[in-house]
Motif scaffolding. Structure first.
Motif, PDB file in Angstrom:
ATOM      1  N   LYS A 131      37.717  59.808  62.007  1.00 16.96           N
ATOM      2  CA  LYS A 131      38.066  59.764  63.644  1.00 16.96           C
ATOM      3  C   LYS A 131      39.408  59.606  63.716  1.00 16.96           C
ATOM      4  O   LYS A 131      39.963  60.235  64.486  1.00 16.96           O
ATOM      5  CB  LYS A 131      37.398  58.626  64.021  1.00 16.96           C
ATOM      6  CG  LYS A 131      35.639  58.508  63.962  1.00 16.96           C
ATOM      7  CD  LYS A 131      35.419  59.388  64.831  1.00 16.96           C
ATOM      8  CE  LYS A 131      33.563  59.376  65.074  1.00 16.96           C
ATOM      9  NZ  LYS A 131      33.164  60.215  66.270  1.00 16.96           N
ATOM     10  N   LEU A 132      40.107  58.852  62.634  1.00 16.50           N
ATOM     11  CA  LEU A 132      41.436  59.076  62.647  1.00 16.50           C
ATOM     12  C   LEU A 132      42.089  60.436  62.779  1.00 16.50           C
ATOM     13  O   LEU A 132      43.174  60.889  63.656  1.00 16.50           O
ATOM     14  CB  LEU A 132      42.224  58.381  61.508  1.00 16.50           C
ATOM     15  CG  LEU A 132      41.951  56.665  61.618  1.00 16.50           C
ATOM     16  CD1 LEU A 132      42.347  56.235  60.182  1.00 16.50           C
ATOM     17  CD2 LEU A 132      42.498  55.939  62.809  1.00 16.50           C
ATOM     18  N   SER A 133      41.551  61.066  61.803  1.00 14.36           N
ATOM     19  CA  SER A 133      42.249  62.683  61.733  1.00 14.36           C
ATOM     20  C   SER A 133      41.765  63.382  63.117  1.00 14.36           C
ATOM     21  O   SER A 133      42.627  64.303  63.561  1.00 14.36           O
ATOM     22  CB  SER A 133      41.653  63.115  60.290  1.00 14.36           C
ATOM     23  OG  SER A 133      42.133  62.641  59.234  1.00 14.36           O
ATOM     24  N   ALA A 134      40.423  63.258  63.421  1.00 15.75           N
ATOM     25  CA  ALA A 134      40.231  64.033  64.644  1.00 15.75           C
ATOM     26  C   ALA A 134      40.897  63.801  65.796  1.00 15.75           C
ATOM     27  O   ALA A 134      41.316  64.590  66.699  1.00 15.75           O
ATOM     28  CB  ALA A 134      38.588  63.817  64.812  1.00 15.75           C
ATOM     29  N   PHE A 135      41.345  62.412  66.007  1.00 19.71           N
ATOM     30  CA  PHE A 135      42.004  61.945  66.994  1.00 19.71           C
ATOM     31  C   PHE A 135      43.463  62.602  66.961  1.00 19.71           C
ATOM     32  O   PHE A 135      43.932  63.142  68.002  1.00 19.71           O
ATOM     33  CB  PHE A 135      42.266  60.369  67.239  1.00 19.71           C
ATOM     34  CG  PHE A 135      43.150  59.797  68.212  1.00 19.71           C
ATOM     35  CD1 PHE A 135      42.826  59.777  69.551  1.00 19.71           C
ATOM     36  CD2 PHE A 135      44.394  59.392  67.697  1.00 19.71           C
ATOM     37  CE1 PHE A 135      43.685  59.021  70.380  1.00 19.71           C
ATOM     38  CE2 PHE A 135      45.223  58.858  68.814  1.00 19.71           C
ATOM     39  CZ  PHE A 135      44.881  58.613  69.933  1.00 19.71           C
ATOM     40  N   LEU A 136      44.068  62.418  65.893  1.00 21.99           N
ATOM     41  CA  LEU A 136      45.557  63.178  65.868  1.00 21.99           C
ATOM     42  C   LEU A 136      45.546  64.518  65.959  1.00 21.99           C
ATOM     43  O   LEU A 136      46.549  65.253  66.361  1.00 21.99           O
ATOM     44  CB  LEU A 136      46.008  62.616  64.045  1.00 21.99           C
ATOM     45  CG  LEU A 136      46.109  61.305  63.993  1.00 21.99           C
ATOM     46  CD1 LEU A 136      46.306  61.121  62.441  1.00 21.99           C
ATOM     47  CD2 LEU A 136      47.456  60.814  64.679  1.00 21.99           C
TER      48      LEU A 136
END
Length: 216
Positions: free
Chosen positions: A105-110
């Motif tokens: 989720k962190l990577s998707a947000f970034l």
């Protein structure tokens, strides 16, 4: 020594107790029901808080908060100037919380253009330093972290995750726990999350940014 400013968060906590609301104590949450409640509150943009105290509940709450950030970015694609920032304040960045599935989720947000700032209040980054360094290397203009260099006064500070201008999770102040002490059920740290509280998010954002700028 870093000067600790506790007043903004302390005032915010006292106005809405982490340990009690409506005369009720923390329920013994069933995982499925708990996630369903989080999802319902997020999707309905409810102003109602949800309470938690165990690490697995923390992880699920942050996953839902990240979903809020992703939804905000997807809605704002027509307005590139609109920025969504996630602020994470913690004493550790443990794999047990911030590894998969939360890491995805962190990577998707970034990847959607969001910004993440992580503030670690400790003398070292711990065993998950590589994840922080990898995120910074992969997203140098979107992900950044700072470390206080000390754990002093850590028990006076409230850990938090703030998403954009409306959503957050905040913990009661507690001592610094080592990663070896962390399981899905321990330690128990009273906390609450809310997906639609602009005033509360504003208070916590100001508090985070003051600490961030001190360490800058």
């Amino acid at each position: 020594m870093v000067e600790v400013m506790t007043t903004p968060a302390a005032n915010f906590e006292s106005s809405c107790s982490l340990r009690e609301r409506g005369g009720g104590a923390f329920p013994d949450n069933d995982r499925r029901q708990y996630v369903a409640n989080l999802t319902r509150l997020r999707q309905s943009k409810s102003r109602d808080p949800i309470f938690m105290q165990r690490p697995w509940e923390c992880r699920e709450a942050i996953i839902q908060l990240l979903a809020v950030g992703i939804e905000q970015l997807e809605r704002s694609r027509q307005s590139p100037a609109h920025q969504v920032v996630i602020r994470i304040f913690t004493s550790t960045f443990p794999q047990a919380i911030y590894g998969p599935p939360l890491a995805d989720k962190l990577s998707a947000f970034l990847a959607l253009g969001g910004q993440i700032r992580v503030l670690v209040w400790n003398s070292s980054l711990g065993t998950n330093a590589q994840q922080l360094e990898r995120l910074e290397n992969n997203w140098p203009n979107r992900f950044s972290y700072r470390i206080s260099g000390t754990a002093e006064n850590g028990e006076r500070l409230s850990h938090m995750t703030v998403v954009g201008k409306t959503a957050y999770r905040i913990e009661a102040p507690h001592r610094v726990f080592t990663e070896d002490e962390l399981t899905d059920f321990s330690p128990e740290i009273p906390a609450r999350a809310c997906f639609n509280d602009r005033e509360g998010a504003q208070v916590l954002t100001k508090y985070f940014d003051e600490l961030w700028n001190i360490l800058g």
